[in-house]
Write a protein that holds these residues in place. Structure first.
Motif, PDB file in Angstrom:
ATOM      1  N   ALA A   8       0.858  -1.186   0.000  1.00 33.53           N
ATOM      2  CA  ALA A   8       0.000   0.000   0.000  1.00 33.53           C
ATOM      3  C   ALA A   8       0.891   1.232   0.000  1.00 33.53           C
ATOM      4  O   ALA A   8       1.780   1.356   0.849  1.00 33.53           O
ATOM      5  CB  ALA A   8      -0.919   0.013   1.217  1.00 33.53           C
ATOM      6  N   GLN A   9       0.655   2.103  -0.950  1.00 34.16           N
ATOM      7  CA  GLN A   9       1.421   3.346  -0.999  1.00 34.16           C
ATOM      8  C   GLN A   9       0.484   4.525  -0.712  1.00 34.16           C
ATOM      9  O   GLN A   9      -0.606   4.602  -1.260  1.00 34.16           O
ATOM     10  CB  GLN A   9       2.074   3.535  -2.372  1.00 34.16           C
ATOM     11  N   PHE A  10       0.939   5.410   0.161  1.00 35.04           N
ATOM     12  CA  PHE A  10       0.199   6.625   0.479  1.00 35.04           C
ATOM     13  C   PHE A  10       0.919   7.788  -0.203  1.00 35.04           C
ATOM     14  O   PHE A  10       2.055   8.117   0.156  1.00 35.04           O
ATOM     15  CB  PHE A  10       0.156   6.857   1.989  1.00 35.04           C
ATOM     16  N   ARG A  11       0.273   8.401  -1.173  1.00 35.50           N
ATOM     17  CA  ARG A  11       0.868   9.545  -1.857  1.00 35.50           C
ATOM     18  C   ARG A  11       0.348  10.850  -1.260  1.00 35.50           C
ATOM     19  O   ARG A  11      -0.844  10.987  -0.993  1.00 35.50           O
ATOM     20  CB  ARG A  11       0.567   9.481  -3.359  1.00 35.50           C
ATOM     21  N   ILE A  12       1.252  11.792  -1.073  1.00 34.36           N
ATOM     22  CA  ILE A  12       0.905  13.072  -0.460  1.00 34.36           C
ATOM     23  C   ILE A  12       0.570  14.063  -1.567  1.00 34.36           C
ATOM     24  O   ILE A  12       1.431  14.430  -2.371  1.00 34.36           O
ATOM     25  CB  ILE A  12       2.067  13.618   0.399  1.00 34.36           C
ATOM     26  N   ILE A  13      -0.696  14.482  -1.607  1.00 36.55           N
ATOM     27  CA  ILE A  13      -1.157  15.441  -2.627  1.00 36.55           C
ATOM     28  C   ILE A  13      -1.994  16.494  -1.914  1.00 36.55           C
ATOM     29  O   ILE A  13      -3.153  16.248  -1.567  1.00 36.55           O
ATOM     30  CB  ILE A  13      -1.976  14.758  -3.739  1.00 36.55           C
ATOM     31  N   SER A  14      -1.427  17.663  -1.700  1.00 31.40           N
ATOM     32  CA  SER A  14      -2.111  18.685  -0.899  1.00 31.40           C
ATOM     33  C   SER A  14      -2.989  19.617  -1.726  1.00 31.40           C
ATOM     34  O   SER A  14      -4.013  20.101  -1.242  1.00 31.40           O
ATOM     35  CB  SER A  14      -1.085  19.510  -0.119  1.00 31.40           C
ATOM     36  N   ASP A  15      -2.630  19.860  -2.977  1.00 31.44           N
ATOM     37  CA  ASP A  15      -3.385  20.808  -3.799  1.00 31.44           C
ATOM     38  C   ASP A  15      -4.685  20.170  -4.301  1.00 31.44           C
ATOM     39  O   ASP A  15      -4.660  19.088  -4.903  1.00 31.44           O
ATOM     40  CB  ASP A  15      -2.537  21.242  -4.998  1.00 31.44           C
ATOM     41  N   PRO A  16      -5.846  20.821  -4.085  1.00 29.19           N
ATOM     42  CA  PRO A  16      -7.132  20.237  -4.497  1.00 29.19           C
ATOM     43  C   PRO A  16      -7.204  19.915  -5.991  1.00 29.19           C
ATOM     44  O   PRO A  16      -7.728  18.866  -6.372  1.00 29.19           O
ATOM     45  CB  PRO A  16      -8.141  21.326  -4.118  1.00 29.19           C
ATOM     46  N   SER A  17      -6.676  20.787  -6.850  1.00 29.61           N
ATOM     47  CA  SER A  17      -6.712  20.528  -8.294  1.00 29.61           C
ATOM     48  C   SER A  17      -5.866  19.310  -8.641  1.00 29.61           C
ATOM     49  O   SER A  17      -6.263  18.488  -9.484  1.00 29.61           O
ATOM     50  CB  SER A  17      -6.189  21.751  -9.056  1.00 29.61           C
ATOM     51  N   ALA A  18      -4.724  19.181  -7.981  1.00 31.89           N
ATOM     52  CA  ALA A  18      -3.853  18.027  -8.219  1.00 31.89           C
ATOM     53  C   ALA A  18      -4.504  16.741  -7.710  1.00 31.89           C
ATOM     54  O   ALA A  18      -4.291  15.664  -8.293  1.00 31.89           O
ATOM     55  CB  ALA A  18      -2.501  18.247  -7.547  1.00 31.89           C
ATOM     56  N   GLN A  19      -5.295  16.840  -6.655  1.00 30.61           N
ATOM     57  CA  GLN A  19      -6.001  15.673  -6.132  1.00 30.61           C
ATOM     58  C   GLN A  19      -6.982  15.132  -7.168  1.00 30.61           C
ATOM     59  O   GLN A  19      -7.018  13.925  -7.445  1.00 30.61           O
ATOM     60  CB  GLN A  19      -6.737  16.045  -4.839  1.00 30.61           C
ATOM     61  N   ARG A  64     -16.325  20.074  -5.819  1.00 30.40           N
ATOM     62  CA  ARG A  64     -16.719  20.759  -7.054  1.00 30.40           C
ATOM     63  C   ARG A  64     -16.657  19.839  -8.267  1.00 30.40           C
ATOM     64  O   ARG A  64     -17.153  20.197  -9.338  1.00 30.40           O
ATOM     65  CB  ARG A  64     -15.823  21.982  -7.261  1.00 30.40           C
ATOM     66  N   SER A  65     -16.060  18.680  -8.108  1.00 31.64           N
ATOM     67  CA  SER A  65     -15.944  17.736  -9.223  1.00 31.64           C
ATOM     68  C   SER A  65     -16.799  16.492  -9.016  1.00 31.64           C
ATOM     69  O   SER A  65     -16.663  15.522  -9.772  1.00 31.64           O
ATOM     70  CB  SER A  65     -14.475  17.314  -9.389  1.00 31.64           C
ATOM     71  N   LEU A  66     -17.683  16.517  -8.027  1.00 34.31           N
ATOM     72  CA  LEU A  66     -18.463  15.320  -7.700  1.00 34.31           C
ATOM     73  C   LEU A  66     -19.300  14.842  -8.878  1.00 34.31           C
ATOM     74  O   LEU A  66     -19.395  13.638  -9.133  1.00 34.31           O
ATOM     75  CB  LEU A  66     -19.364  15.587  -6.497  1.00 34.31           C
ATOM     76  N   ALA A  67     -19.952  15.767  -9.573  1.00 36.28           N
ATOM     77  CA  ALA A  67     -20.805  15.373 -10.697  1.00 36.28           C
ATOM     78  C   ALA A  67     -19.996  14.624 -11.747  1.00 36.28           C
ATOM     79  O   ALA A  67     -20.459  13.624 -12.316  1.00 36.28           O
ATOM     80  CB  ALA A  67     -21.460  16.611 -11.306  1.00 36.28           C
ATOM     81  N   GLN A  68     -18.783  15.084 -11.973  1.00 40.73           N
ATOM     82  CA  GLN A  68     -17.914  14.441 -12.953  1.00 40.73           C
ATOM     83  C   GLN A  68     -17.551  13.020 -12.531  1.00 40.73           C
ATOM     84  O   GLN A  68     -17.602  12.087 -13.333  1.00 40.73           O
ATOM     85  CB  GLN A  68     -16.639  15.266 -13.138  1.00 40.73           C
ATOM     86  N   PHE A  69     -17.217  12.842 -11.237  1.00 36.95           N
ATOM     87  CA  PHE A  69     -16.850  11.513 -10.752  1.00 36.95           C
ATOM     88  C   PHE A  69     -18.062  10.581 -10.717  1.00 36.95           C
ATOM     89  O   PHE A  69     -17.954   9.392 -11.020  1.00 36.95           O
ATOM     90  CB  PHE A  69     -16.216  11.609  -9.361  1.00 36.95           C
ATOM     91  N   ARG A  70     -19.216  11.114 -10.344  1.00 32.67           N
ATOM     92  CA  ARG A  70     -20.420  10.283 -10.289  1.00 32.67           C
ATOM     93  C   ARG A  70     -20.853   9.818 -11.673  1.00 32.67           C
ATOM     94  O   ARG A  70     -21.455   8.754 -11.827  1.00 32.67           O
ATOM     95  CB  ARG A  70     -21.542  11.061  -9.598  1.00 32.67           C
ATOM     96  N   ALA A  71     -20.570  10.622 -12.672  1.00 37.66           N
ATOM     97  CA  ALA A  71     -20.957  10.274 -14.042  1.00 37.66           C
ATOM     98  C   ALA A  71     -19.950   9.347 -14.717  1.00 37.66           C
ATOM     99  O   ALA A  71     -20.235   8.784 -15.777  1.00 37.66           O
ATOM    100  CB  ALA A  71     -21.119  11.546 -14.864  1.00 37.66           C
ATOM    101  N   ASP A  72     -18.794   9.177 -14.105  1.00 35.72           N
ATOM    102  CA  ASP A  72     -17.719   8.360 -14.675  1.00 35.72           C
ATOM    103  C   ASP A  72     -17.794   6.951 -14.081  1.00 35.72           C
ATOM    104  O   ASP A  72     -17.612   6.762 -12.875  1.00 35.72           O
ATOM    105  CB  ASP A  72     -16.369   9.005 -14.363  1.00 35.72           C
ATOM    106  N   LYS A  73     -18.040   5.959 -14.925  1.00 29.03           N
ATOM    107  CA  LYS A  73     -18.241   4.586 -14.459  1.00 29.03           C
ATOM    108  C   LYS A  73     -16.989   3.965 -13.850  1.00 29.03           C
ATOM    109  O   LYS A  73     -17.052   2.896 -13.245  1.00 29.03           O
ATOM    110  CB  LYS A  73     -18.745   3.716 -15.597  1.00 29.03           C
ATOM    111  N   ARG A  74     -15.853   4.636 -13.984  1.00 36.26           N
ATOM    112  CA  ARG A  74     -14.620   4.110 -13.397  1.00 36.26           C
ATOM    113  C   ARG A  74     -14.571   4.298 -11.882  1.00 36.26           C
ATOM    114  O   ARG A  74     -13.756   3.672 -11.199  1.00 36.26           O
ATOM    115  CB  ARG A  74     -13.407   4.820 -14.003  1.00 36.26           C
ATOM    116  N   PHE A  75     -15.440   5.180 -11.355  1.00 35.33           N
ATOM    117  CA  PHE A  75     -15.301   5.593  -9.952  1.00 35.33           C
ATOM    118  C   PHE A  75     -16.524   5.261  -9.101  1.00 35.33           C
ATOM    119  O   PHE A  75     -17.637   5.106  -9.600  1.00 35.33           O
ATOM    120  CB  PHE A  75     -15.047   7.106  -9.875  1.00 35.33           C
ATOM    121  N   ALA A  78     -16.005  24.120   2.363  1.00 34.05           N
ATOM    122  CA  ALA A  78     -16.413  22.723   2.168  1.00 34.05           C
ATOM    123  C   ALA A  78     -17.379  22.556   1.001  1.00 34.05           C
ATOM    124  O   ALA A  78     -18.001  21.502   0.879  1.00 34.05           O
ATOM    125  CB  ALA A  78     -17.037  22.194   3.458  1.00 34.05           C
ATOM    126  N   ASP A  79     -17.508  23.597   0.183  1.00 30.46           N
ATOM    127  CA  ASP A  79     -18.409  23.540  -0.970  1.00 30.46           C
ATOM    128  C   ASP A  79     -19.809  23.076  -0.582  1.00 30.46           C
ATOM    129  O   ASP A  79     -20.470  22.333  -1.315  1.00 30.46           O
ATOM    130  CB  ASP A  79     -17.829  22.632  -2.055  1.00 30.46           C
TER     131      ASP A  79
END
Length: 494
Positions: free
Chosen positions: A214-225, A244-255, A300-301
């Motif tokens: 298991a690898q934990f990657r450190i990504i602090s910037d929201p856009s980079a996340q 702000r990207s929830l709709a995009q992730f919910r519409a993507d069958k990969r996630f 928290a949008d």
């Protein structure tokens, strides 16, 4: 010649088929997290990021907290509680070893808890361990703990990261070379980038652990996340800043998208020891100047529920105290005038690197400016926040989420970073801990919430709702998060 080619091709197919099958059976996972832990010893630091990596993975506790908040056995197989609710007798799991080969036994538990209670201890829950008047090891597999006062949540509290059982010979180096009894060992730590855990083959139930790494990657910037998830660079991002990207992730069958309930409290922390912040009228003015709903949208949008005290809906005895210090600019100005504050009042607003803090701070500063308070924003790294704000109390205001479920006791801690000292609250909290009936305890918890709201110790903003985005085939993710944990041993690929 032809036969040789055919034979070679057949042999190649025979050799590559198992390889292809093996490749399909993925047995590793890449998780991402916003903050890098300052060290990997949860008994020595307050950062919740430590537990995100090591709790239940490298280190284990006597009890284990589940995603529903319920407690189950872990290193303790069972326990009995005395009629007066003060003495706990734990029967320990047999045949368990630490990752350096030393045996896990009652002496290790006794050592761990006595070390946590020691005068030199930097354990953030030191008060809990100091409340243990008795820690006895009558035999190798039995531990008896006698509390000075009743602690209704004791079994939950000793399932948290601050109560991990450590191996005595390893304590000096656990921050960089952690040694526990868990299913994973530290494999590599690329500072500022990633932390990698590898499955420990000698774990007592290694066959049930599906992930070998298991690898934990450190990504602090929201856009980079968001970008890392969309690119497939990470398999899961618990508590991701992707509202702000929830709709995009919910519409993507990969996630898959999970909205995680929490017991966290996001606050504007106030240094009650600093003048003029030691005046309750000034603290109430600050609270009245801040529109919680606007902060929730910015930080928290919209994924948050307003709170008025250090307590959240759904917890035992919750009362709605948002009306104690409502958003009221005129009242804020009047309170500052009544307190004799010379305007403009200049205050520091020190922020950790979490997106919610830095996004929310812009709104908080703008709102405070409308009542004559100049909040000077200072962005600091996590280690600086822990040392400067939390440890040395060198701040006026800060924005932070307190994620522990049962942390009202922090207001009774002498020397805690917000500097609140109220003998009446201390007396009330002692009554809460010693209340024999749940209904009585709930009533007293309501009184405690009202007292903190009236004293405006901090500005209580909202209960966050965490977002987890992960690849569709990843199973075993926690639906809710009563504590910050990434339980890798429960993850699997479907």
């Amino acid at each position: 010649m032809f036969k040789a080619l055919v034979l070679g091709a057949s042999l190649a197919l025979t050799l590559t088929a198992p390889a292809a099958q093996a490749q399909a059976k993925k047995d590793s996972v890449i998780l991402a997290m916003t903050l890098e832990p300052p060290g990997l010893d949860p008994t020595a630091g307050a950062a919740s990021a430590i537990a995100e990596v090591v709790l239940y993975n490298v280190f284990e506790t006597l009890t284990k907290i589940g995603p529903d908040g319920k407690v189950s056995p872990l290193l303790a197989e069972s326990w009995e509680v005395s009629p007066d609710l003060k003495t706990f007798t734990f029967k320990l799991r047999k045949g368990v070893k630490f990752q350096n080969g030393e045996p896990f036994n009652a002496q290790a538990v006794k050592f761990s808890f006595e070390r946590a209670a020691d005068e030199k201890s930097t354990n953030k829950d030191k008060r809990l361990f100091a409340s243990m008047g008795l820690i006895a090891a009558p035999d190798e597999h039995t531990v008896v703990i006698g509390l000075k006062t009743i602690e209704p949540d004791f079994l939950f509290l000793i399932g948290q990261a601050t109560a991990v059982i450590v191996e005595p010979k390893s304590v000096a180096t656990n921050a960089t070379q952690p040694v526990g009894t868990g299913p994973y060992k530290l494999d590599a730590w690329a500072k500022g980038s990633s932390i990698t855990l590898a499955k420990w083959p000698a774990y007592r139930n290694a066959a049930a652990v599906k992930m070998s790494r298991a690898q934990f990657r450190i990504i602090s910037d929201p856009s980079a996340q968001v970008a890392a998830l969309l690119a497939g660079d990470v398999d899961a991002f618990p508590r991701v800043a992707a509202a702000r990207s929830l709709a995009q992730f919910r519409a993507d069958k990969r996630f898959q998208v999970l909205l995680n309930g929490s017991r966290a409290k996001t606050i504007v922390a106030i240094n009650n020891k600093k003048k003029p912040l030691d005046d309750v009228r000034v603290r109430r003015a600050i609270a009245a100047a801040i529109d919680r709903k606007a902060v929730i949208e910015a930080a928290a949008d919209g994924f948050g529920v307003p709170i008025g005290s250090h307590y959240v809906p759904g917890a035992l005895g919750y009362v709605d105290t948002t009306g104690a210090n409502p958003f009221d600019i005129a009242k804020a100005k009047a309170l500052l005038k009544e307190a004799g504050v010379t305007l403009p009042l200049e205050l520091s607003l020190k922020l950790p690197p979490t997106p919610y803090a830095r996004q929310g701070a812009e709104v908080v500063a703008a709102q405070l400016a409308k009542v004559g308070i100049t909040a000077k924003i200072e962005n600091v790294e996590w280690a600086q926040w822990l040392s400067g704000v939390y440890t040395n109390k060198n701040y006026d205001l800060s924005i932070i989420s307190h994620v522990e479920p049962f942390d009202l006791g922090n207001y009774a801690k002498p020397g805690y970073y917000w500097g609140y000292e109220n003998p009446k609250f201390n007396e009330l909290f002692a009554k809460i801990n010693n209340a024999p009936r749940e209904d009585e305890r709930a009533r007293l918890l309501g009184d405690a919430q009202r007292m903190l709201a009236a004293d405006a110790v901090n500005v209580y903003l909202y209960q966050p709702q965490w977002i987890t985005v992960a690849k569709k085939r990843l199973g075993g993710l926690w639906k809710d998060m009563p504590v910050f944990v990434n339980d890798v041993s429960g993850l699997y690929w479907e």
